[in-house]
Design a protein around this motif. Sequence first.
Motif, PDB file in Angstrom:
ATOM      1  N   LEU A 149      27.699  40.689  35.154  1.00 48.61           N
ATOM      2  CA  LEU A 149      28.402  41.143  36.462  1.00 48.61           C
ATOM      3  C   LEU A 149      29.250  42.436  36.540  1.00 48.61           C
ATOM      4  O   LEU A 149      29.784  42.574  35.333  1.00 48.61           O
ATOM      5  N   GLU A 150      29.236  43.414  37.358  1.00 46.02           N
ATOM      6  CA  GLU A 150      29.893  44.446  37.145  1.00 46.02           C
ATOM      7  C   GLU A 150      31.581  44.192  37.489  1.00 46.02           C
ATOM      8  O   GLU A 150      31.914  43.261  37.894  1.00 46.02           O
ATOM      9  N   ALA A 151      32.336  44.855  36.848  1.00 50.16           N
ATOM     10  CA  ALA A 151      33.717  44.513  36.736  1.00 50.16           C
ATOM     11  C   ALA A 151      34.218  44.884  38.133  1.00 50.16           C
ATOM     12  O   ALA A 151      33.951  45.910  38.563  1.00 50.16           O
ATOM     13  N   PRO A 152      35.105  44.170  38.513  1.00 45.99           N
ATOM     14  CA  PRO A 152      35.526  44.276  39.939  1.00 45.99           C
ATOM     15  C   PRO A 152      35.940  45.831  40.302  1.00 45.99           C
ATOM     16  O   PRO A 152      36.226  46.231  41.271  1.00 45.99           O
ATOM     17  N   ILE A 153      36.582  46.420  39.338  1.00 46.71           N
ATOM     18  CA  ILE A 153      37.125  47.848  39.582  1.00 46.71           C
ATOM     19  C   ILE A 153      36.361  48.706  40.114  1.00 46.71           C
ATOM     20  O   ILE A 153      36.652  49.526  40.797  1.00 46.71           O
ATOM     21  N   PRO A 205      38.485  42.603  47.043  1.00 42.13           N
ATOM     22  CA  PRO A 205      37.540  41.252  47.558  1.00 42.13           C
ATOM     23  C   PRO A 205      38.305  40.256  46.527  1.00 42.13           C
ATOM     24  O   PRO A 205      38.087  39.170  47.095  1.00 42.13           O
ATOM     25  N   THR A 206      37.923  40.485  45.278  1.00 42.00           N
ATOM     26  CA  THR A 206      38.091  39.431  44.234  1.00 42.00           C
ATOM     27  C   THR A 206      39.530  39.036  43.812  1.00 42.00           C
ATOM     28  O   THR A 206      39.797  38.359  42.940  1.00 42.00           O
ATOM     29  N   GLU A 207      40.372  39.964  44.636  1.00 37.47           N
ATOM     30  CA  GLU A 207      41.898  39.632  44.183  1.00 37.47           C
ATOM     31  C   GLU A 207      42.158  39.783  42.682  1.00 37.47           C
ATOM     32  O   GLU A 207      42.795  38.991  42.211  1.00 37.47           O
ATOM     33  N   SER A 208      41.379  40.788  41.856  1.00 39.39           N
ATOM     34  CA  SER A 208      41.681  41.036  40.600  1.00 39.39           C
ATOM     35  C   SER A 208      43.124  41.756  40.222  1.00 39.39           C
ATOM     36  O   SER A 208      43.335  42.534  41.105  1.00 39.39           O
ATOM     37  N   ASN A 209      43.498  41.493  38.962  1.00 36.96           N
ATOM     38  CA  ASN A 209      44.464  42.315  38.643  1.00 36.96           C
ATOM     39  C   ASN A 209      43.977  43.939  38.283  1.00 36.96           C
ATOM     40  O   ASN A 209      43.381  43.707  37.188  1.00 36.96           O
ATOM     41  N   ILE A 210      44.480  45.043  39.134  1.00 37.78           N
ATOM     42  CA  ILE A 210      43.684  46.235  39.028  1.00 37.78           C
ATOM     43  C   ILE A 210      45.064  47.099  38.840  1.00 37.78           C
ATOM     44  O   ILE A 210      46.161  46.853  39.237  1.00 37.78           O
ATOM     45  N   ARG A 216      43.134  45.158  32.749  1.00 33.23           N
ATOM     46  CA  ARG A 216      43.822  44.875  31.650  1.00 33.23           C
ATOM     47  C   ARG A 216      42.947  44.838  30.224  1.00 33.23           C
ATOM     48  O   ARG A 216      43.415  44.723  29.454  1.00 33.23           O
ATOM     49  N   TRP A 217      41.713  45.013  30.559  1.00 33.09           N
ATOM     50  CA  TRP A 217      40.619  44.995  29.357  1.00 33.09           C
ATOM     51  C   TRP A 217      40.314  46.497  29.044  1.00 33.09           C
ATOM     52  O   TRP A 217      39.276  46.626  28.177  1.00 33.09           O
ATOM     53  N   ASP A 218      41.008  47.384  29.884  1.00 33.86           N
ATOM     54  CA  ASP A 218      40.569  48.895  29.491  1.00 33.86           C
ATOM     55  C   ASP A 218      39.401  49.343  30.030  1.00 33.86           C
ATOM     56  O   ASP A 218      38.894  50.347  29.699  1.00 33.86           O
ATOM     57  N   ASN A 219      38.772  48.437  31.099  1.00 34.74           N
ATOM     58  CA  ASN A 219      37.772  48.940  31.669  1.00 34.74           C
ATOM     59  C   ASN A 219      38.295  49.942  32.600  1.00 34.74           C
ATOM     60  O   ASN A 219      39.418  50.240  33.071  1.00 34.74           O
TER      61      ASN A 219
END
Length: 277
Positions: A6-10, A33-38, A85-88
């Motif tokens: 899947l595409e990273a949420p960022i 929408p995914t409430e990811s840490n960005i 956080r994964w440097d994406n």
Amino acid sequence: MKVQPLEAPIFGVQKELKLEAAFGGINVTYNNPTESNIVINIDVMNEKNEYVSLEKIYTKAKNGVRKIRGMAAEDTKLRYYVSDRWDNITDKQDITLTPMFEERVPAKSIEPMQSHSAPVDWGWTLNRLFDDNTTTGYQPAYFTFNVKQGPVKLSRIRIQQRKDYEYTHGNLKRFRLLGRNDYPLAGAQIDNESNPEEYLKWEPVGEFESIKPSNSSVTTNEDLEYARQGEDFDIDVNMPAYKYYRVEVLETWSGGLFMCFMEFQMWGRPEGFEFPK
């Protein structure tokens, strides 16, 4: 086994990220929408034609608007992108915005009108809202003040919540700002019962609501950071200039009818100055 990564949420956040010029800076509107840490990264071009960091917005909120202030009213080259956080990292987008001019109304230019404000308990006094000291405050149901140098056309106001009580107690959740240019009669109550005719001379400037970024039942570090930097409320540019202003509590975070906060600050321009479109 076949898998489809899947595409990273960022990348979804970047597609809907919006930067707009505002008074004294820019507004950054995002959807997550995914409430990811960005991290929303905003860079600005300096005098050496190099991009340097202007702001990093750390969030996992589903959506929100962040306001970056303290910028000059001139064409400003910006670059923005989103990381995790994964440097994406997303592609970097360039944009040129021109913040609208405003200046802070000096604290010494604001005159508290004690006789036109609600009685105060616990020894707190109205002038503490305008002393640039975030350790002292005021606890009224409403209060009135005037701008000594004359009518001011406001662009925004800033509320500093009471520290260690953020989003609880008497900190403002919803409030109303009113204005007028003729000297107000003392004693017109918030409930409009003592003198309805006098109360109606106050003209509405706006109703505002404090926003908790996480929109959750617990207070996160992101919520605290947002509150402690001061919460800004923009005012419609079509509002006229007023000399006298009145603030009324509509709702606090605890549900009471008294407010409890530390600083009330204003930005705008003296009467006669037209804000740019």
